[in-house]
Scaffold this motif. Structure first.
Motif, PDB file in Angstrom:
ATOM      1  N   VAL A 106       0.856  -1.183   0.000  1.00  0.00           N
ATOM      2  CA  VAL A 106       0.000   0.000   0.000  1.00  0.00           C
ATOM      3  C   VAL A 106       0.891   1.231   0.000  1.00  0.00           C
ATOM      4  CG1 VAL A 106      -1.741   1.315   1.267  1.00  0.00           C
ATOM      5  CG2 VAL A 106      -1.862  -1.191   1.200  1.00  0.00           C
ATOM      6  N   ASP A 107       0.792   2.028  -1.051  1.00  0.00           N
ATOM      7  CA  ASP A 107       1.612   3.229  -1.159  1.00  0.00           C
ATOM      8  C   ASP A 107       1.014   4.400  -0.389  1.00  0.00           C
ATOM      9  OD1 ASP A 107       3.808   2.687  -3.409  1.00  0.00           O
ATOM     10  OD2 ASP A 107       1.950   1.661  -3.959  1.00  0.00           O
ATOM     11  N   VAL A 108      -0.309   4.520  -0.418  1.00  0.00           N
ATOM     12  CA  VAL A 108      -0.993   5.654   0.211  1.00  0.00           C
ATOM     13  C   VAL A 108      -2.230   5.144   0.942  1.00  0.00           C
ATOM     14  CG1 VAL A 108      -2.098   7.892  -0.140  1.00  0.00           C
ATOM     15  CG2 VAL A 108      -0.215   7.181  -1.643  1.00  0.00           C
ATOM     16  N   LEU A 109      -2.356   5.524   2.197  1.00  0.00           N
ATOM     17  CA  LEU A 109      -3.552   5.223   2.981  1.00  0.00           C
ATOM     18  C   LEU A 109      -4.181   6.544   3.408  1.00  0.00           C
ATOM     19  CD1 LEU A 109      -5.542   3.536   4.600  1.00  0.00           C
ATOM     20  CD2 LEU A 109      -3.813   3.348   6.404  1.00  0.00           C
ATOM     21  N   VAL A 110      -5.394   6.803   2.930  1.00  0.00           N
ATOM     22  CA  VAL A 110      -6.107   8.034   3.253  1.00  0.00           C
ATOM     23  C   VAL A 110      -7.289   7.678   4.159  1.00  0.00           C
ATOM     24  CG1 VAL A 110      -7.304  10.062   2.372  1.00  0.00           C
ATOM     25  CG2 VAL A 110      -5.443   9.040   1.037  1.00  0.00           C
ATOM     26  N   ASN A 111      -7.175   8.037   5.418  1.00  0.00           N
ATOM     27  CA  ASN A 111      -8.238   7.787   6.385  1.00  0.00           C
ATOM     28  C   ASN A 111      -9.201   8.974   6.374  1.00  0.00           C
ATOM     29  OD1 ASN A 111      -7.616   5.217   7.902  1.00  0.00           O
ATOM     30  ND2 ASN A 111      -5.654   6.277   8.135  1.00  0.00           N
ATOM     31  N   ASN A 112     -10.226   8.854   5.540  1.00  0.00           N
ATOM     32  CA  ASN A 112     -11.172   9.949   5.331  1.00  0.00           C
ATOM     33  C   ASN A 112     -12.545   9.667   5.938  1.00  0.00           C
ATOM     34  OD1 ASN A 112     -12.350  12.353   3.816  1.00  0.00           O
ATOM     35  ND2 ASN A 112     -13.453  10.685   2.808  1.00  0.00           N
ATOM     36  N   ALA A 113     -12.811   8.431   6.325  1.00  0.00           N
ATOM     37  CA  ALA A 113     -14.136   8.086   6.854  1.00  0.00           C
ATOM     38  C   ALA A 113     -14.422   8.872   8.127  1.00  0.00           C
ATOM     39  CB  ALA A 113     -14.208   6.590   7.142  1.00  0.00           C
ATOM     40  N   VAL A 118       0.733   7.920   5.043  1.00  0.00           N
ATOM     41  CA  VAL A 118      -0.502   7.822   5.809  1.00  0.00           C
ATOM     42  C   VAL A 118      -1.049   9.238   5.960  1.00  0.00           C
ATOM     43  CG1 VAL A 118      -1.580   7.152   7.986  1.00  0.00           C
ATOM     44  CG2 VAL A 118       0.313   5.798   7.057  1.00  0.00           C
ATOM     45  N   ILE A 119      -2.303   9.432   5.576  1.00  0.00           N
ATOM     46  CA  ILE A 119      -2.937  10.752   5.624  1.00  0.00           C
ATOM     47  C   ILE A 119      -4.250  10.621   6.382  1.00  0.00           C
ATOM     48  CG2 ILE A 119      -3.876  12.645   4.254  1.00  0.00           C
ATOM     49  CD1 ILE A 119      -2.009  11.625   1.936  1.00  0.00           C
ATOM     50  N   LEU A 120      -4.408  11.460   7.395  1.00  0.00           N
ATOM     51  CA  LEU A 120      -5.632  11.484   8.197  1.00  0.00           C
ATOM     52  C   LEU A 120      -6.408  12.753   7.882  1.00  0.00           C
ATOM     53  CD1 LEU A 120      -4.007  10.624  11.669  1.00  0.00           C
ATOM     54  CD2 LEU A 120      -4.802   9.018   9.929  1.00  0.00           C
ATOM     55  N   LEU A 121      -7.728  12.637   7.761  1.00  0.00           N
ATOM     56  CA  LEU A 121      -8.574  13.803   7.522  1.00  0.00           C
ATOM     57  C   LEU A 121      -9.219  14.231   8.831  1.00  0.00           C
ATOM     58  CD1 LEU A 121      -9.139  15.261   4.780  1.00  0.00           C
ATOM     59  CD2 LEU A 121      -8.032  13.037   4.589  1.00  0.00           C
ATOM     60  N   LEU A 142      -7.243  12.675  16.606  1.00  0.00           N
ATOM     61  CA  LEU A 142      -6.396  12.267  15.481  1.00  0.00           C
ATOM     62  C   LEU A 142      -5.070  13.009  15.485  1.00  0.00           C
ATOM     63  CD1 LEU A 142      -8.987  12.098  12.547  1.00  0.00           C
ATOM     64  CD2 LEU A 142      -8.019  10.184  13.847  1.00  0.00           C
ATOM     65  N   HIS A 143      -5.075  14.265  15.941  1.00  0.00           N
ATOM     66  CA  HIS A 143      -3.844  15.048  15.951  1.00  0.00           C
ATOM     67  C   HIS A 143      -2.837  14.442  16.916  1.00  0.00           C
ATOM     68  CE1 HIS A 143      -6.036  18.929  14.409  1.00  0.00           C
ATOM     69  NE2 HIS A 143      -6.445  17.845  13.813  1.00  0.00           N
ATOM     70  N   GLY A 144      -3.295  14.091  18.100  1.00  0.00           N
ATOM     71  CA  GLY A 144      -2.386  13.477  19.062  1.00  0.00           C
ATOM     72  C   GLY A 144      -1.859  12.146  18.579  1.00  0.00           C
ATOM     73  N   TRP A 145      -2.747  11.358  17.980  1.00  0.00           N
ATOM     74  CA  TRP A 145      -2.328  10.049  17.472  1.00  0.00           C
ATOM     75  C   TRP A 145      -1.364  10.202  16.298  1.00  0.00           C
ATOM     76  CZ3 TRP A 145      -4.920   6.987  13.243  1.00  0.00           C
ATOM     77  CH2 TRP A 145      -4.415   5.683  13.166  1.00  0.00           C
ATOM     78  N   LEU A 146      -1.549  11.247  15.505  1.00  0.00           N
ATOM     79  CA  LEU A 146      -0.645  11.499  14.380  1.00  0.00           C
ATOM     80  C   LEU A 146       0.810  11.523  14.820  1.00  0.00           C
ATOM     81  CD1 LEU A 146       0.208  12.609  11.525  1.00  0.00           C
ATOM     82  CD2 LEU A 146      -0.198  14.878  12.487  1.00  0.00           C
ATOM     83  N   TYR A 147       1.079  12.169  15.956  1.00  0.00           N
ATOM     84  CA  TYR A 147       2.464  12.314  16.386  1.00  0.00           C
ATOM     85  C   TYR A 147       3.059  10.956  16.736  1.00  0.00           C
ATOM     86  CZ  TYR A 147       0.628  17.043  16.642  1.00  0.00           C
ATOM     87  OH  TYR A 147       0.007  18.233  16.334  1.00  0.00           O
ATOM     88  N   ASP A 148       2.257  10.059  17.266  1.00  0.00           N
ATOM     89  CA  ASP A 148       2.732   8.697  17.496  1.00  0.00           C
ATOM     90  C   ASP A 148       3.041   8.003  16.177  1.00  0.00           C
ATOM     91  OD1 ASP A 148       2.532   8.897  20.244  1.00  0.00           O
ATOM     92  OD2 ASP A 148       0.526   8.031  20.337  1.00  0.00           O
ATOM     93  N   LEU A 149       2.131   8.144  15.201  1.00  0.00           N
ATOM     94  CA  LEU A 149       2.357   7.511  13.900  1.00  0.00           C
ATOM     95  C   LEU A 149       3.626   8.029  13.233  1.00  0.00           C
ATOM     96  CD1 LEU A 149      -1.210   7.496  12.280  1.00  0.00           C
ATOM     97  CD2 LEU A 149       0.042   5.542  13.196  1.00  0.00           C
ATOM     98  N   ILE A 177      -4.571  16.352   7.308  1.00  0.00           N
ATOM     99  CA  ILE A 177      -5.148  17.476   6.576  1.00  0.00           C
ATOM    100  C   ILE A 177      -6.393  17.906   7.336  1.00  0.00           C
ATOM    101  CG2 ILE A 177      -6.302  18.231   4.463  1.00  0.00           C
ATOM    102  CD1 ILE A 177      -4.516  16.276   2.934  1.00  0.00           C
ATOM    103  N   SER A 178      -6.478  19.206   7.634  1.00  0.00           N
ATOM    104  CA  SER A 178      -7.585  19.740   8.422  1.00  0.00           C
ATOM    105  C   SER A 178      -8.399  20.697   7.558  1.00  0.00           C
ATOM    106  CB  SER A 178      -7.040  20.458   9.665  1.00  0.00           C
ATOM    107  OG  SER A 178      -8.091  20.978  10.443  1.00  0.00           O
ATOM    108  N   PRO A 179      -9.472  20.214   6.933  1.00  0.00           N
ATOM    109  CA  PRO A 179     -10.259  21.085   6.063  1.00  0.00           C
ATOM    110  C   PRO A 179     -11.128  22.065   6.849  1.00  0.00           C
ATOM    111  CG  PRO A 179     -10.541  18.747   5.497  1.00  0.00           C
ATOM    112  CD  PRO A 179      -9.914  18.816   6.852  1.00  0.00           C
ATOM    113  N   GLY A 180     -11.410  23.181   6.206  1.00  0.00           N
ATOM    114  CA  GLY A 180     -12.444  24.078   6.680  1.00  0.00           C
ATOM    115  C   GLY A 180     -13.770  23.707   6.045  1.00  0.00           C
TER     116      GLY A 180
END
Length: 248
Positions: free
Chosen positions: A82-89, A136-139, A159-166, A180-183
Motif C-alpha cells: 500500500v503506497d498511500v492510505l487516506v483515512n477519510n471516513a 498515511v494521511i488522516l482527515l 487524530l492530531h495526538g495520534w498522528l504524532y505517534d504515527l 489534513i484539516s479542512p475548513g
C-alpha cells in the motif's frame, strides 16, 4: 493494473471520491471503502469511465468500526504493498445529549466513526505500507482546532495526538504521516439537510478568500502529501480552510 496502490476510506462521495479521482489520474490503483455498496460501485464505475482505466477503482463495502469489516479491506488489498492510505471516513453524528445515556452514545458514536475507523484500518494495513515511501494521511477538521462540534471536535482532535505517534513510529521506516484539516467544504454529505443559506453565508464569511472549499481543494493537498516531493513532511497538521483558522 498499476504498480501503485492507494486505499481511501469514505471514498464513495465528497472528499473521498475527489481524492480517489485525483490519485487514479496520477496512475494509482485505488481501493475505495465505505458502507454503501451501491454508492461505491457508482463512483468506481464513473471514475473508471472518465479516466479510461475501468479497473482502476475497486469498491469494498465495509463498516470500519468493526474488526470484521477492516479484515475485508485487508483481504481485498491481498499481498500488494500500500503506497498511500487516506483515512477519510467519519462525520458528525448527532444524538440526544439530554441524558447521560444519550450523551455516552453520542460521544462513542463520534469516536468510533472518526477515530476508531482510522486506527483499525491503519493497524490492519500498517504491515503492508510500502517501505520506504509509504504515506498515511488522516482527515481532520477545523473543528478540532477551534471547537464548536462537541464530540466531533474532540474526536478529530484525537487524530492530531495520534498522528504524532504515527509519525514517530513510521518515520524511521521511510513512511510519512500527516493530518489534513479542512475548513468548510461544499458538495459533501457532511451537513445533510442541516445547511441553511444563512449558515452557508456565515461559513464563507469566516474565510479570508471569500469562498467555500471544494472536495478538489482537499484532494490537491492529498495529491501533494501522497507524491514524491513530500518526503520531508511528516507529523504535520496542514490546514486547508481559506484562512478561517490561521496556522499556529
Amino acid at each position: 493494473m498499476g504498480e501503485r496502490l492507494a486505499v481511501v476510506s469514505g471514498g464513495g462521495t465528497g472528499i473521498g471520491a475527489a481524492v480517489a479521482r485525483v490519485l487514479v489520474s496520477d496512475g494509482y490503483d485505488v481501493l475505495i471503502v465505505g458502507r454503501r455498496a451501491d454508492v461505491l460501485r457508482t463512483t468506481a464505475d464513473q471514475i473508471g469511465a472518465d479516466s479510461g482505466r475501468p479497473a482502476a477503482v475497486v469498491p469494498v463495502d465495509a463498516d470500519l468500526t468493526e474488526p470484521a469489516g477492516v479484515e475485508r479491506v485487508a483481504a481485498a488489498v491481498d499481498d500488494r504493498p500500500v503506497d498511500v492510505l487516506v483515512n477519510n471516513a467519519g462525520g458528525y453524528l448527532g444524538g440526544d445529549p439530554a441524558t447521560l445515556t444519550g450523551t455516552a452514545a453520542m460521544w462513542r458514536a463520534n469516536f468510533d466513526a472518526n477515530v476508531l475507523t482510522a486506527v483499525l484500518l491503519t493497524q490492519a494495513l500498517g504491515p503492508r505500507l510500502r517501505r520506504p515511501g509509504g504515506r498515511v494521511i488522516l482527515l481532520s477538521s477545523i473543528a478540532a482546532q477551534r471547537g464548536g462540534g462537541g464530540p466531533y471536535s474532540a474526536a478529530k482532535a484525537a487524530l492530531h495526538g495520534w498522528l504524532y505517534d504515527l509519525a514517530n513510529e513510521y518515520g524511521p521506516q521511510g513512511i510519512t504521516a500527516n493530518v489534513i484539516s479542512p475548513g468548510f467544504v461544499e458538495d459533501t454529505e457532511f451537513f445533510g439537510d442541516r445547511m441553511t443559506p444563512e449558515g452557508y453565508a456565515k461559513r464563507v464569511g469566516a474565510t479570508l478568500v471569500g469562498r467555500a472549499g471544494t472536495p478538489d481543494d482537499i484532494a490537491a493537498a492529498v495529491r501533494y502529501l501522497a507524491g514524491p516531493h513530500s518526503g520531508y513532511v511528516t507529523g504535520q497538521v496542514i490546514g486547508v480552510n481559506g484562512g478561517s483558522v490561521l496556522g499556529r
